[in-house]
Design a protein around this motif. Structure first.
Motif, PDB file in Angstrom:
ATOM      1  N   ARG A 190      -4.499  -5.868   4.933  1.00 49.84           N
ATOM      2  CA  ARG A 190      -3.459  -6.912   4.893  1.00 49.84           C
ATOM      3  C   ARG A 190      -4.016  -8.229   4.354  1.00 49.84           C
ATOM      4  O   ARG A 190      -3.312  -8.959   3.659  1.00 49.84           O
ATOM      5  CB  ARG A 190      -2.855  -7.092   6.290  1.00 49.84           C
ATOM      6  CG  ARG A 190      -2.049  -5.863   6.739  1.00 49.84           C
ATOM      7  CD  ARG A 190      -1.231  -6.139   7.994  1.00 49.84           C
ATOM      8  NE  ARG A 190      -0.381  -4.993   8.308  1.00 49.84           N
ATOM      9  CZ  ARG A 190      -0.609  -4.119   9.292  1.00 49.84           C
ATOM     10  NH1 ARG A 190      -1.672  -4.264  10.080  1.00 49.84           N
ATOM     11  NH2 ARG A 190       0.218  -3.115   9.506  1.00 49.84           N
ATOM     12  N   THR A 224       7.858   3.455  -4.889  1.00 47.35           N
ATOM     13  CA  THR A 224       7.209   2.332  -5.578  1.00 47.35           C
ATOM     14  C   THR A 224       6.842   2.612  -7.028  1.00 47.35           C
ATOM     15  O   THR A 224       6.780   1.686  -7.847  1.00 47.35           O
ATOM     16  CB  THR A 224       5.919   1.922  -4.839  1.00 47.35           C
ATOM     17  OG1 THR A 224       4.974   3.012  -4.900  1.00 47.35           O
ATOM     18  CG2 THR A 224       6.211   1.576  -3.388  1.00 47.35           C
ATOM     19  N   THR A 249       1.960   1.525   5.170  1.00 41.89           N
ATOM     20  CA  THR A 249       2.897   2.416   5.835  1.00 41.89           C
ATOM     21  C   THR A 249       2.071   3.356   6.707  1.00 41.89           C
ATOM     22  O   THR A 249       1.152   4.008   6.204  1.00 41.89           O
ATOM     23  CB  THR A 249       3.716   3.249   4.825  1.00 41.89           C
ATOM     24  OG1 THR A 249       4.418   2.355   3.954  1.00 41.89           O
ATOM     25  CG2 THR A 249       4.711   4.153   5.538  1.00 41.89           C
ATOM     26  N   LYS A 285      -7.208  -2.079   9.142  1.00 43.71           N
ATOM     27  CA  LYS A 285      -5.835  -2.490   8.829  1.00 43.71           C
ATOM     28  C   LYS A 285      -5.781  -3.984   8.517  1.00 43.71           C
ATOM     29  O   LYS A 285      -5.095  -4.412   7.581  1.00 43.71           O
ATOM     30  CB  LYS A 285      -4.897  -2.159  10.001  1.00 43.71           C
ATOM     31  CG  LYS A 285      -4.718  -0.673  10.262  1.00 43.71           C
ATOM     32  CD  LYS A 285      -3.804  -0.457  11.474  1.00 43.71           C
ATOM     33  CE  LYS A 285      -3.703   1.010  11.845  1.00 43.71           C
ATOM     34  NZ  LYS A 285      -2.900   1.227  13.068  1.00 43.71           N
ATOM     35  N   PRO A 301       0.556  -5.150  -7.297  1.00 47.67           N
ATOM     36  CA  PRO A 301       0.816  -4.669  -5.935  1.00 47.67           C
ATOM     37  C   PRO A 301       0.002  -3.436  -5.564  1.00 47.67           C
ATOM     38  O   PRO A 301      -0.398  -2.661  -6.432  1.00 47.67           O
ATOM     39  CB  PRO A 301       2.316  -4.350  -5.947  1.00 47.67           C
ATOM     40  CG  PRO A 301       2.737  -4.298  -7.364  1.00 47.67           C
ATOM     41  CD  PRO A 301       1.712  -4.998  -8.190  1.00 47.67           C
ATOM     42  N   CYS A 302      -0.212  -3.279  -4.254  1.00 43.98           N
ATOM     43  CA  CYS A 302      -0.931  -2.109  -3.735  1.00 43.98           C
ATOM     44  C   CYS A 302      -0.227  -1.630  -2.473  1.00 43.98           C
ATOM     45  O   CYS A 302      -0.056  -2.395  -1.521  1.00 43.98           O
ATOM     46  CB  CYS A 302      -2.379  -2.475  -3.425  1.00 43.98           C
ATOM     47  SG  CYS A 302      -3.344  -1.100  -2.736  1.00 43.98           S
ATOM     48  N   ASN A 303       0.194  -0.372  -2.451  1.00 46.22           N
ATOM     49  CA  ASN A 303       0.837   0.249  -1.292  1.00 46.22           C
ATOM     50  C   ASN A 303      -0.056   1.349  -0.753  1.00 46.22           C
ATOM     51  O   ASN A 303      -0.500   2.218  -1.516  1.00 46.22           O
ATOM     52  CB  ASN A 303       2.203   0.820  -1.675  1.00 46.22           C
ATOM     53  CG  ASN A 303       3.223  -0.275  -1.907  1.00 46.22           C
ATOM     54  OD1 ASN A 303       3.779  -0.831  -0.973  1.00 46.22           O
ATOM     55  ND2 ASN A 303       3.451  -0.608  -3.181  1.00 46.22           N
ATOM     56  N   GLY A 308      -3.684  -8.311   0.785  1.00 46.47           N
ATOM     57  CA  GLY A 308      -2.331  -8.201   0.240  1.00 46.47           C
ATOM     58  C   GLY A 308      -1.787  -6.795   0.147  1.00 46.47           C
ATOM     59  O   GLY A 308      -0.721  -6.581  -0.449  1.00 46.47           O
ATOM     60  N   GLY A 309      -2.472  -5.810   0.732  1.00 47.55           N
ATOM     61  CA  GLY A 309      -1.969  -4.437   0.695  1.00 47.55           C
ATOM     62  C   GLY A 309      -0.797  -4.244   1.649  1.00 47.55           C
ATOM     63  O   GLY A 309      -0.767  -4.831   2.732  1.00 47.55           O
ATOM     64  N   ASN A 310       0.171  -3.431   1.243  1.00 42.66           N
ATOM     65  CA  ASN A 310       1.324  -3.089   2.083  1.00 42.66           C
ATOM     66  C   ASN A 310       1.049  -1.755   2.766  1.00 42.66           C
ATOM     67  O   ASN A 310       0.825  -0.744   2.091  1.00 42.66           O
ATOM     68  CB  ASN A 310       2.592  -2.977   1.224  1.00 42.66           C
ATOM     69  CG  ASN A 310       2.863  -4.258   0.453  1.00 42.66           C
ATOM     70  OD1 ASN A 310       2.932  -5.328   1.036  1.00 42.66           O
ATOM     71  ND2 ASN A 310       2.995  -4.143  -0.865  1.00 42.66           N
ATOM     72  N   SER A 352      -6.840  -2.452  -2.230  1.00 45.96           N
ATOM     73  CA  SER A 352      -6.075  -3.686  -2.049  1.00 45.96           C
ATOM     74  C   SER A 352      -6.829  -4.874  -2.635  1.00 45.96           C
ATOM     75  O   SER A 352      -6.243  -5.746  -3.291  1.00 45.96           O
ATOM     76  CB  SER A 352      -5.800  -3.927  -0.561  1.00 45.96           C
ATOM     77  OG  SER A 352      -5.030  -2.893  -0.006  1.00 45.96           O
TER      78      SER A 352
END
Length: 324
Positions: free
Chosen positions: A119, A146, A126, A115, A101-103, A122-124, A92
């Motif tokens: 965040r 994605t 799941t 966690k 972006p980073c998922n 900027g990481g998303n 991230s």
């Protein structure tokens, strides 16, 4: 270029290229020593403090190498991964630095501190169940949605080459070592260490340190083939994943020995290093010292490097606060 079957194995030249690529985005972390810990172990110990990286872990090296090695078309869709914490944070961070972006898929049981770090960069996230099978199944869904470039936490040649830069710095910062000891989970750091030292200092032994309660690498090493546990439980939450093909190549070829330590021994070693090195480190990072304290004859009189892999720990849930 080196291949094993259809599998690309990163080379020493890949590691050198990685170091040039990632230098603007990582820190050349310091090496610390402690007279007390030297006296306690009978060895000369050198601690490479990767907990001082901006995201708090060595994994920024491999993550940055993967992210900044993408071409512009690949980068547009960003990156994606699964991780118990530090790789997610570091990927991230690298993605944020590149503006892509980073998922990430993380176990719901991952420490809140990790966690929060993901965040912050900027990481998303799941979340998934705390097992390798759930992690990989959930990740397949996220990646399909994605289209991000999959940066595996450790079984990725770009990641292994990046992690190998740590050992390069370590050797430059000391006058040589008889052994380097690092924690082992999936084997990314150990593989990078083997990659670098097998060329740069082949006389230096690479020793892996593993929790007794997640000892699949130890059992694999003794059996001569990969043995994978699906959902081990240990205080060392960064070491819960099994070896994969690329990391097994390095472990089976170059690692001299794997030692294990109990959770209580890991907690005791963690407390010692907090007290005498005066730095914040997470349980996974304490496993090398724990195995040295448990097997003193193997290390006595030696110059031994220990890689402190990370410092992302929940300060409200320090393990010795709950220890019986």
């Amino acid at each position: 270029m080196m291949t094993e079957g259809d599998m690309y194995i990163p080379t020493y030249e890949d590691m050198l290229d990685a170091h040039k690529r990632i230098e603007p985005y990582i820190r050349r972390t310091p090496v610390r020593v402690s007279d007390y810990l030297n006296e306690l172990t009978g060895a000369q110990l050198f601690f490479k403090c990767e907990n001082f990286q901006e995201p708090g872990a060595f994994k920024v090296r491999g993550a940055a190498n993967a992210v900044f090695g993408l071409n512009e078309d690949q980068a547009k869709k960003g990156v994606a991964t699964h991780s118990s914490g530090n790789h997610a944070s570091c990927l991230s961070y690298a993605a944020m630095r590149r503006g892509i972006p980073c998922n990430v898929v993380m176990p719901r049981t991952a420490p809140q501190a990790k966690k929060d770090t993901v965040r912050r960069y900027g990481g998303n996230i799941t979340e998934c169940d705390p097992s390798t099978s759930s992690r990989e199944a959930t990740f397949a869904q996220v990646q399909a949605a994605t289209g991000g470039d999959f940066v595996h936490p450790y079984n990725d040649p770009r990641v292994i080459a990046g992690q190998g830069t740590c050992a390069k710095e370590f050797m430059e910062q000391t006058d040589g070592m008889d052994m380097v000891v690092a924690p082992i989970g999936g084997g990314g750091m150990i593989s990078g260490t083997c990659l670098t030292l097998s060329t740069l200092a082949p006389q230096t032994q690479v020793i892996a340190a593993e929790p007794e309660q997640a000892d699949d690498a130890y059992r694999s090493f003794k059996a001569g083939h990969i043995i994978a546990d699906d959902a081990p439980k240990t205080i060392a939450d960064g070491l819960l994943v099994p070896l994969k093909e690329r990391t097994w190549h390095f472990v089976s070829t170059y690692v001299s020995e794997i030692y294990t330590a109990s959770d209580q021994e890991i907690i005791d070693a963690m407390k010692l290093t907090w007290k005498h090195l005066r730095i914040v480190m997470e349980p996974s990072s304490a496993v090398p010292l724990a195995v040295i304290l448990k097997n003193p004859d193997a290390f006595r009189g030696k110059r031994v490097g220990l890689i402190i892999t990370g410092g992302n720990v929940d300060l409200d849930k320090l393990p010795w606060l709950n220890a019986a």
